[in-house]
Design a protein around this motif. Sequence first.
Motif, short mmCIF file in Angstrom:
data_model
loop_
_atom_site.label_atom_id
_atom_site.label_comp_id
_atom_site.label_asym_id
_atom_site.label_seq_id
_atom_site.Cartn_x
_atom_site.Cartn_y
_atom_site.Cartn_z
N MET B 96 0.79 -1.22 0.00
CA MET B 96 0.00 0.00 0.00
C MET B 96 0.83 1.28 0.00
O MET B 96 0.43 2.27 -0.61
N SER B 97 1.98 1.26 0.70
CA SER B 97 2.66 2.54 0.87
C SER B 97 3.30 3.04 -0.41
O SER B 97 3.73 4.18 -0.47
N SER B 98 3.35 2.19 -1.46
CA SER B 98 3.93 2.67 -2.71
C SER B 98 3.00 3.65 -3.42
O SER B 98 3.40 4.26 -4.41
N ALA B 99 1.78 3.85 -2.89
CA ALA B 99 0.80 4.69 -3.59
C ALA B 99 1.20 6.16 -3.62
O ALA B 99 0.85 6.87 -4.55
N VAL B 100 1.91 6.64 -2.60
CA VAL B 100 2.19 8.07 -2.56
C VAL B 100 3.61 8.41 -3.00
O VAL B 100 4.03 9.55 -2.89
N ILE B 101 4.35 7.41 -3.49
CA ILE B 101 5.72 7.69 -3.90
C ILE B 101 5.73 8.29 -5.30
O ILE B 101 5.14 7.73 -6.22
N PRO B 102 6.38 9.43 -5.49
CA PRO B 102 6.53 9.96 -6.85
C PRO B 102 7.67 9.21 -7.56
O PRO B 102 8.82 9.32 -7.16
N TRP B 103 7.31 8.45 -8.59
CA TRP B 103 8.32 7.56 -9.20
C TRP B 103 9.19 8.28 -10.20
O TRP B 103 10.25 7.78 -10.56
N GLY B 104 8.72 9.44 -10.67
CA GLY B 104 9.54 10.15 -11.65
C GLY B 104 8.92 11.51 -11.93
O GLY B 104 7.81 11.80 -11.49
#
Lengths: 178, 355
Positions: B96-104
């Motif tokens: 779930m926590s990958s939802a708010v990560i700006p990947w690029g």
Amino acid sequence: MDIQQLVFWTISLIMIGCAIGVIMSRNPIKSVLFLIMTFFTISAHYVMMNAQFLAIVNIIVYAGAIMVLFLFVIMLMNLNADTEPQKNTLVQFAGVISGGVLLLVFIAALKSSFAGIENQNINLQQASDIGLIKNLGQMLFTKYVFPFEIACVLFLSAMVGAVVLGKKEKELGQTSEL
Amino acid sequence: MFLLSLSLSLVIEKVILISVILGGSLGIAMYSTWAERKVAAVMQDRRGPNRAGPFGLFQPLADGLKLFMKEEIIPTLSSKFLFVLGPSLAMLMALMSSAVIPWGPDIVTSNGTISLQVADINIGVLFIFGVVSLGVYGIMLGAWASNNKFSLLSGLRAASQAISYELAMGISLIALVMMTGSLSMREIVDGQHGFWQDGYFSWNFFKQPLGFLIFIVCSFAELNRAPFDMAECESELIGGYHTEFSSMKLGFYLFAEYINMFVSSVILSSLFFGGYNYPGMDWVALHVPPILFSLIGVGVLLGKAIGFILFFMFIRWTLPRFRYDQLMNLGWKSLIPLALVNMLITGAVILWLNK
């Protein structure tokens, strides 16, 4: 019924169902899990009202910290049915009376808050930004700074109290070992 | 109600993005298990997995197949629902926590911009913190539902460890947030643009070295990884919380740990090491097409994350396990006061710089 109302009623139904589950479950672990679900639905309501900060803090503090401690304590208890003490009639009687009084207070509070709403026009657009963290912070540190500081002092004293209690227990433990 | 007024194209865009992130996380977690065994082998002067495919590259597939084929055992005296819920929750919280990560960086095309972030909520850091604080439920529920004394002990250890280290983690993050002035992950990463800005390094690591140290120690503890893996300490607790689990349910627990490791590596590099920013990115932005620029950003972020994953592995195979009272002393008596001092210093420096 538009989609917002549909979401509202669904969340509310789940919330009430979980809240009933908390008091109806025989197993304390299941009660705690239902309580966690209830906190999640409350957070969902906060998100519906665009109060994201309140929603996530509710999850961090209640579901993430306090309920973990609850589970922690319950897991250490002996949950066999025969070790559960029988409650006598007096306790049950007192419970019914205090519960009834609480219900009365809730109904009175609801009624007085409804009385204002009927002839008031609430501006939803204006109200929807108050829960965002920037506005909330500004409110807390300007208009409500005094109650905020009092709450801080209260927390600090609670923390000091916890440390003092913890210290005492350790000394007792050491003497009993000797 | 702005939340529900989404357009179809946005939904499709987000679904594709989420699928790519999920697939990517699972793939990287899968090969982390292979890399962990290779790293361990190199550090202990062994060969490591080398039978399945070239360099043992098919080993994770073989492991997965083995876990799927094994017999599924649910202990008779366990609570069955919670027993299944435990590993599922562990997996869910890990993803779930990958939802708010700006990947690029945003892909700017003629038709509009495509954001490489699932949700840019204004409380991104708090969201991660919330998911981390919920992560312990998977272990606790699975451990309790196993109806096994060793599992229960392990669950209690995991819970008390997670609660103790969350505090220091949160306080070290507060210092970071005070400096950036925002809780949004996107703004925190954008605040570290490039590498050198206004006469100083722009990455938060150079502004918050103590905060980074506290944060990375706490991530080790939250991940239940060595040297803080008291919850699965096999010399004391057999297998820890997953003693009673078999087949893919065990696989979920083991796999969730690797996904957690990947996600926290990405979070570490986003918060402290500039995320998708790299030296000379302004020059690159002028000379390559926007899609390529965004992809280079993603690659840089993944490169940093893989660096952190390797760091996690080196630590695991170098340091011995802490004793439990040492762990608690470190958390409560060293890290929390340090984090508080760090917060105080940060506040003072911010005041001094702003006059």
